[in-house]
Each structure stands twice: as structure tokens, then as C-alpha cells.
Design a protein around this motif. Sequence first.
Motif, PDB file in Angstrom:
ATOM      1  N   LYS A  61      -9.592 -63.414 -10.869  1.00 38.68           N
ATOM      2  CA  LYS A  61     -10.109 -62.970  -9.580  1.00 38.68           C
ATOM      3  C   LYS A  61      -9.559 -63.820  -8.440  1.00 38.68           C
ATOM      4  O   LYS A  61      -9.169 -63.291  -7.383  1.00 38.68           O
ATOM      5  N   VAL A  62      -9.503 -65.130  -8.656  1.00 40.61           N
ATOM      6  CA  VAL A  62      -9.005 -66.032  -7.610  1.00 40.61           C
ATOM      7  C   VAL A  62      -7.539 -65.759  -7.318  1.00 40.61           C
ATOM      8  O   VAL A  62      -7.129 -65.653  -6.150  1.00 40.61           O
ATOM      9  N   SER A  63      -6.726 -65.617  -8.358  1.00 39.41           N
ATOM     10  CA  SER A  63      -5.298 -65.360  -8.138  1.00 39.41           C
ATOM     11  C   SER A  63      -5.079 -64.008  -7.481  1.00 39.41           C
ATOM     12  O   SER A  63      -4.196 -63.852  -6.629  1.00 39.41           O
ATOM     13  N   THR A  64      -5.900 -63.005  -7.850  1.00 42.98           N
ATOM     14  CA  THR A  64      -5.774 -61.676  -7.235  1.00 42.98           C
ATOM     15  C   THR A  64      -6.118 -61.729  -5.751  1.00 42.98           C
ATOM     16  O   THR A  64      -5.468 -61.077  -4.928  1.00 42.98           O
ATOM     17  N   ILE A  65      -7.138 -62.517  -5.401  1.00 34.87           N
ATOM     18  CA  ILE A  65      -7.539 -62.649  -3.999  1.00 34.87           C
ATOM     19  C   ILE A  65      -6.387 -63.164  -3.151  1.00 34.87           C
ATOM     20  O   ILE A  65      -6.155 -62.704  -2.028  1.00 34.87           O
ATOM     21  N   PHE A  66      -5.617 -64.122  -3.692  1.00 38.86           N
ATOM     22  CA  PHE A  66      -4.552 -64.733  -2.911  1.00 38.86           C
ATOM     23  C   PHE A  66      -3.482 -63.735  -2.495  1.00 38.86           C
ATOM     24  O   PHE A  66      -2.990 -63.791  -1.368  1.00 38.86           O
ATOM     25  N   TYR A  67      -3.106 -62.821  -3.388  1.00 39.04           N
ATOM     26  CA  TYR A  67      -2.031 -61.913  -2.980  1.00 39.04           C
ATOM     27  C   TYR A  67      -2.507 -60.539  -2.523  1.00 39.04           C
ATOM     28  O   TYR A  67      -1.722 -59.749  -1.998  1.00 39.04           O
ATOM     29  N   THR A  68      -3.812 -60.240  -2.690  1.00 41.37           N
ATOM     30  CA  THR A  68      -4.306 -58.951  -2.208  1.00 41.37           C
ATOM     31  C   THR A  68      -5.099 -59.052  -0.913  1.00 41.37           C
ATOM     32  O   THR A  68      -5.171 -58.074  -0.160  1.00 41.37           O
ATOM     33  N   VAL A  69      -5.723 -60.199  -0.662  1.00 37.50           N
ATOM     34  CA  VAL A  69      -6.598 -60.329   0.503  1.00 37.50           C
ATOM     35  C   VAL A  69      -6.090 -61.396   1.479  1.00 37.50           C
ATOM     36  O   VAL A  69      -5.933 -61.132   2.678  1.00 37.50           O
ATOM     37  N   VAL A  70      -5.830 -62.586   0.962  1.00 38.92           N
ATOM     38  CA  VAL A  70      -5.435 -63.703   1.827  1.00 38.92           C
ATOM     39  C   VAL A  70      -3.999 -63.533   2.330  1.00 38.92           C
ATOM     40  O   VAL A  70      -3.719 -63.746   3.513  1.00 38.92           O
ATOM     41  N   GLY A  71      -3.087 -63.122   1.443  1.00 41.12           N
ATOM     42  CA  GLY A  71      -1.686 -62.947   1.823  1.00 41.12           C
ATOM     43  C   GLY A  71      -1.469 -62.011   2.996  1.00 41.12           C
ATOM     44  O   GLY A  71      -0.810 -62.369   3.981  1.00 41.12           O
ATOM     45  N   PRO A  72      -2.029 -60.769   2.947  1.00 44.06           N
ATOM     46  CA  PRO A  72      -1.871 -59.853   4.078  1.00 44.06           C
ATOM     47  C   PRO A  72      -2.427 -60.391   5.387  1.00 44.06           C
ATOM     48  O   PRO A  72      -1.954 -60.015   6.464  1.00 44.06           O
ATOM     49  N   MET A  73      -3.438 -61.277   5.303  1.00 42.53           N
ATOM     50  CA  MET A  73      -3.972 -61.875   6.531  1.00 42.53           C
ATOM     51  C   MET A  73      -3.018 -62.931   7.085  1.00 42.53           C
ATOM     52  O   MET A  73      -2.807 -63.032   8.302  1.00 42.53           O
ATOM     53  N   LEU A  74      -2.417 -63.727   6.190  1.00 44.21           N
ATOM     54  CA  LEU A  74      -1.570 -64.839   6.629  1.00 44.21           C
ATOM     55  C   LEU A  74      -0.183 -64.410   7.106  1.00 44.21           C
ATOM     56  O   LEU A  74       0.392 -65.047   7.983  1.00 44.21           O
ATOM     57  N   ASN A  75       0.358 -63.342   6.523  1.00 41.85           N
ATOM     58  CA  ASN A  75       1.740 -62.955   6.826  1.00 41.85           C
ATOM     59  C   ASN A  75       2.049 -62.785   8.312  1.00 41.85           C
ATOM     60  O   ASN A  75       3.070 -63.296   8.800  1.00 41.85           O
ATOM     61  N   PRO A  76       1.211 -62.069   9.093  1.00 38.78           N
ATOM     62  CA  PRO A  76       1.534 -61.937  10.524  1.00 38.78           C
ATOM     63  C   PRO A  76       1.627 -63.276  11.234  1.00 38.78           C
ATOM     64  O   PRO A  76       2.460 -63.450  12.140  1.00 38.78           O
ATOM     65  N   PHE A  77       0.802 -64.236  10.834  1.00 37.13           N
ATOM     66  CA  PHE A  77       0.810 -65.553  11.473  1.00 37.13           C
ATOM     67  C   PHE A  77       1.983 -66.404  10.986  1.00 37.13           C
ATOM     68  O   PHE A  77       2.601 -67.133  11.762  1.00 37.13           O
ATOM     69  N   ILE A  78       2.293 -66.296   9.696  1.00 37.53           N
ATOM     70  CA  ILE A  78       3.432 -67.028   9.137  1.00 37.53           C
ATOM     71  C   ILE A  78       4.720 -66.650   9.865  1.00 37.53           C
ATOM     72  O   ILE A  78       5.556 -67.492  10.182  1.00 37.53           O
ATOM     73  N   TYR A  79       4.853 -65.336  10.154  1.00 38.17           N
ATOM     74  CA  TYR A  79       6.089 -64.855  10.788  1.00 38.17           C
ATOM     75  C   TYR A  79       6.054 -64.927  12.313  1.00 38.17           C
ATOM     76  O   TYR A  79       7.056 -64.624  12.958  1.00 38.17           O
ATOM     77  N   SER A  80       4.924 -65.309  12.892  1.00 40.92           N
ATOM     78  CA  SER A  80       4.808 -65.284  14.351  1.00 40.92           C
ATOM     79  C   SER A  80       4.664 -66.656  14.999  1.00 40.92           C
ATOM     80  O   SER A  80       5.073 -66.853  16.143  1.00 40.92           O
ATOM     81  N   ILE A  81       4.058 -67.609  14.287  1.00 40.65           N
ATOM     82  CA  ILE A  81       3.697 -68.884  14.911  1.00 40.65           C
ATOM     83  C   ILE A  81       4.894 -69.585  15.545  1.00 40.65           C
ATOM     84  O   ILE A  81       4.844 -70.038  16.689  1.00 40.65           O
ATOM     85  N   ARG A  82       6.015 -69.671  14.824  1.00 38.15           N
ATOM     86  CA  ARG A  82       7.188 -70.394  15.339  1.00 38.15           C
ATOM     87  C   ARG A  82       8.321 -69.448  15.726  1.00 38.15           C
ATOM     88  O   ARG A  82       9.463 -69.868  15.871  1.00 38.15           O
ATOM     89  N   ASN A  83       7.988 -68.164  15.911  1.00 37.40           N
ATOM     90  CA  ASN A  83       9.011 -67.163  16.199  1.00 37.40           C
ATOM     91  C   ASN A  83       9.087 -66.916  17.702  1.00 37.40           C
ATOM     92  O   ASN A  83       8.193 -66.310  18.295  1.00 37.40           O
ATOM     93  N   LYS A  84      10.151 -67.405  18.325  1.00 34.23           N
ATOM     94  CA  LYS A  84      10.298 -67.283  19.781  1.00 34.23           C
ATOM     95  C   LYS A  84      10.424 -65.834  20.230  1.00 34.23           C
ATOM     96  O   LYS A  84       9.918 -65.455  21.289  1.00 34.23           O
ATOM     97  N   ASP A  85      11.112 -65.011  19.428  1.00 32.06           N
ATOM     98  CA  ASP A  85      11.267 -63.593  19.785  1.00 32.06           C
ATOM     99  C   ASP A  85       9.921 -62.894  19.872  1.00 32.06           C
ATOM    100  O   ASP A  85       9.672 -62.090  20.779  1.00 32.06           O
ATOM    101  N   VAL A  86       9.049 -63.186  18.911  1.00 28.12           N
ATOM    102  CA  VAL A  86       7.718 -62.582  18.906  1.00 28.12           C
ATOM    103  C   VAL A  86       6.896 -63.083  20.090  1.00 28.12           C
ATOM    104  O   VAL A  86       6.183 -62.315  20.738  1.00 28.12           O
TER     105      VAL A  86
END
Length: 309
Positions: free
Chosen positions: A270-295
Motif C-alpha cells: 500500500k505504501v509503495s502504491t501510494i508513492f507512484y499513484t497519489v504522491v507522484g502526480p502531486m509532486l511532478n508539476p512542482f518538480i518540473y516548475s520550481i527551477r524552470n525559468k520558462d515556466v
Amino acid sequence: MASENDSSVKEFILLGLTQQPELQLPLFFLFLGIYVVSMAGNLGLTVLIILNPHLHTPMYYFLFNLAFTDLCYSSVITPKMLVSFVKQNIISHAECMTQLFFYAFFVIDECYILTAMAYDRYAAICKPLLYQVNMSHQVCHLMMVGVYVMGFVEAMAHTGSMLRLVFCDGNIINQYVCDILPLLKLSCTSTTINELLLFIVVGINVTVPSLTIFISYTLILSNILSIHSAEGRSKAFSTCGSHVIAVSFFFGAAAFMYLKPSSASVDEDKVSTIFYTVVGPMLNPFIYSIRNKDVHIALRKTLKKRMFA
């Protein structure tokens, strides 16, 4: 849907993340917050890419598809998960098979979108003179069509093989989603074909993208180290760093879930499933945006237009 009619089980009970009453309400609000942030982040990123022409490049085309996939992915998993925190979560056989199909479809899509993004960074950094040819609009569109076709075929294979099973040993799924492994435990018919299919598909979907990404970034790193300009190296690292984090997070959790020893506990699943089904989709926009000057530039421009419109 003949297989559904042959099954003595017409509905399943999803036990959810935990059965401890004192944790139900705090976890409900925690994952509701994660879902809201995930939806806002991914929807915001897709809208931002659509509205800003300077983001209409191969890199952001793949990022748009990743955000769209995460948006759909969260909507397939999290709402049903939230139900299990407030009441008994009953799901019909048909709904369970539908959730399984879309769950598999979006997981597989994400695997290969991340792979396409790694190849795009390789083409941009290692083959810059041929980048416009190697990553033309036609090539990018064909790559994404291939990703979605592959996801559809493999998800249909999983769902079709699951529909042939008869469930008569119980209807309680010790998970918060209709996943393959918990469902196989409930079958009272042979699951050999399903297990073989799962082993082959998961093996391919983890090893092939992982190897492709590893080789791409090995070549990228070698190329970056040969750049004499410190500014050039820094820029190359910044464009690749976020992708490496997202890839490591997704493939690490998925590999642990499906390629782990059989002795692993249900709680670990359950814990491993949470990481790639729930937490991952939340983090991705921030991972790709925080240091992205174009964004950052696109966001400022969009906000200014809306404020002064």
C-alpha cells in the motif's frame, strides 16, 4: 462481459489504506489536500503550456502529456480511495474492471512518457544540430501515439485476462484500488496466465524504459562534463535534474511494488502504491516548475494578461 456474468462475485469491498478508526479522518483530509493540490498543479501546468506559444516545444509537449496523464491518473485512483475513509467502499465488478483498465493504462503511459522525455533531453544536449529533425512535430506526435497505443493494448491485455477469472473465495480487496495482485488472490480459478502476463508486461515496462533512460542520461552526463562553460553545464544539469528526480521516484516505487519478494507485507504494498499513484502526480508539476525559468516567465505573462484583461 460474459466473464462477469460467470463470476459469483458481483461486487468487491475495498478495505482502503487503514482500518484504524482514529486515523480515518486525518488521512481523509490529508489525501483530499493532496488530490486538490495534484489537480490544481497538473491542470495549471497543462493550461499554462497551451496558453504560451514559447512553450510549444518538444520538451513541453511531453510535459503537457505527463501532466494530463497525472491529472487523469489522480482522478481514477484518489476519489475512490477517499470514500474508504468515511464509509464501506463497495465497488461493482464492472466498476472494478474499469478502474483496473484505466489504472494500468495511465501507469504504462507514464512509463513511456518519461522515457520519451529522457530521449528528448538526449537529443537536445547530445545532438543539438539535428534536434529539429530528430524531434520534429511529426516525430513527437508519432511517439505519443505509440505511447497511448501501447498503454491501451497492455491495459486491455491485463483487463481481458482478469475478466476470464471467477471470483468465489471472497470479495474483500485489501487495497484502496482494484489492482492486479490483490484481485488474483481472490480468484478460485487458475491465475497462471495472469501471473505470466504480469511478469512479462511489468518486466518490459520497467526494464526497457529504465535502460533507455539510464543510457540516455549516461550519454548526457558524458556530454555535459565535456562542456567548458560553467554556465552551460549548470543549464544542462538544471534541465535534466528535475526529470531524473521524477523518474527515480516513479520507477523506484513501481519496481518495489511489482518486482519485490513475495514475502513483503500488504502494508508495504500500500505504501509503495501510494508513492507512484497519489504522491507522484502531486509532486511532478512542482518538480518540473520550481527551477524552470520558462515556466516562471509563462506564469508571470499569463497572470499579467488576466490581471489587466
